[in-house]
Design an enzyme around this catalytic site. Structure first.
Site, PDB file in Angstrom:
ATOM      1  CB  CYS A  85      -0.634   2.498   4.013  1.00  0.00           C
ATOM      2  SG  CYS A  85      -2.148   1.905   3.305  1.00  0.00           S
ATOM      3  CG  ASP A  86       3.164   0.997   4.382  1.00  0.00           C
ATOM      4  OD1 ASP A  86       2.601   1.436   5.398  1.00  0.00           O
ATOM      5  OD2 ASP A  86       3.059  -0.178   4.005  1.00  0.00           O
ATOM      6  CB  CYS A 106      -0.922  -0.007   1.223  1.00  0.00           C
ATOM      7  SG  CYS A 106      -1.944   1.460   1.326  1.00  0.00           S
TER       8      CYS A 106
END
Ligand code: NAP
Length: 327
Positions: A157-158, A154
């Site tokens: 997200c990261d 992701c």
């Protein structure tokens, strides 16, 4: 005596004490709180029926990690988080109940469907499976150990952990190119590693990535190995499918975006599935079991988009409500 009376009332009303694992009757149980599942909840409640949504993880499904949704008709731009949160609130404001529990199996009984979760047993006249899909894994040595230590599924997200670092994205679909475009804004360099020399992604995504100074395309190539230093990803080894040449690319992060897989094993007894694990259902969302419907990315279909997930939610909910009325 009073306690016995109270217990009888509780059992009869069925949805008062869920924490005690009692049966609780709903009209429609929807498994999955992504776009398809929450759309189904909205349509079920608006049809005057009682909906329960069961979600194993977080609400929103895949769209919640999308920075900017720009292909939903009528909404030029919205973040995936705002879109998903809006859906959740709309469903709950209409009276749908949402519980965060993993569904273990669904039983098809004569007059009802029984849904077993880790915590409780629920029953309903109809069930809608809206379980979505998850990211496909590379299935190469080191992937599991390095997940969270350089390997990610992701980018939104990261990605921030890799600011000003070199990263690679693996895949050639819309997800991979969207991830690469996002990462190119914050990382020093982004390698897009794709197994062919043509992208599966929409032309608009491909055009957006071409010509960016800090993006390098590594085409006709697959990732054959991961290297690590002190427990963190340090490089990926690619293999050129045409020349056979191997190349070691130093990166701190690898974002795997090589497609998606369904996870419907828990429902194989009640919903026939194709060899890839997608629930076999047509545009009417009906599965092999009357009263069990499949909506969104988890069912066999050609186009998996936000719009088609929402459309499936509506179709499945209205079919489920008719089934409830006829049952
Ligand atoms: P996808 O479209 O299935 O693309 C997967 C990519 O990974 C393909 O390029 C494929 O290569 C490659 N691939 C598959 N298995 C591989 C393997 N084992 N090793 C290496 N490469 C592999 O998946 P997606 O990008 O996640 O998109 C899924 C669906 O969501 C699609 O329908 C997509 O259009 C949709 N989506 C839409 C949007 C949007 O509308 N904004 C955004 C994201 C996703 P090949 O091309 O050679 O098969």
């Amino acid at each position: 005596m009073l306690q016995l009376f109270s217990l009888i009332v509780t059992v009869l009303s069925r949805d008062i004490l869920p924490e005690r694992g009692l049966y609780m009757d709903y009209d429609v149980i929807i498994i999955g709180a992504g776009t398809a599942g929450l759309s189904a909840a909205i349509y079920t409640q608006r049809a005057g029926k009682k909906a329960l949504v069961l979600e194993e993880n977080a609400y929103g499904g895949q769209i919640i990690n999308t920075l900017d949704v720009e292909n939903y008709p009528g909404i030029a731009h919205i973040s995936g988080f705002d879109f998903a949160t809006g859906l959740l609130e709309q469903a709950q404001n209409l009276g749908a109940k949402v519980e965060y529990e993993e569904v273990l199996r669904v039983e098809n009984q004569e007059d009802r469907k029984v849904v077993h979760t880790q915590q409780h047993t629920y029953s309903a006249k109809a069930v809608i499976l809206a379980t979505g899909v998850t990211r496909r894994k590379l299935n190469i040595p080191g992937e599991a150990e390095l997940t969270g230590k350089g390997v990610s599924y992701c980018a939104t997200c990261d990605g921030a952990f890799y600011r000003k670092k070199d990263v690679a994205v693996n895949g050639g679909g819309n997800t991979a190119l969207e991830d690469a475009a996002f990462l190119a804004n914050i990382c020093r360099k982004v390698y897009i590693i794709h197994r062919r020399d043509q992208f599966r992604a929409d032309e608009a995504e491909v055009a957006g990535i071409r010509g960016r100074d800090n993006v390098e395309l590594v085409l006709n190539s697959t990732i054959s190995a991961l290297q690590s230093e002190e427990g963190k990803l340090s490089a990926v080894v690619t293999k050129d499918k045409v020349t056979g040449a191997e190349r070691t690319i130093s990166v701190s992060g690898l974002f795997v975006a090589i497609g998606q897989v369904p996870s419907n094993a828990a429902f194989k007894d009640v919903a026939e599935q194709d060899p890839a694990g997608y629930i076999i259902a047509g545009e009417d969302c009906r599965t092999s079991t009357p009263g069990i419907f499949a909506a969104g990315d988890c069912r066999t279909k050609k186009v998996r988009q936000l719009t088609t997930a929402a459309a499936d939610g509506a179709v499945a909910a209205l079919a489920a409500c008719s089934y409830v009325d006829e049952a």
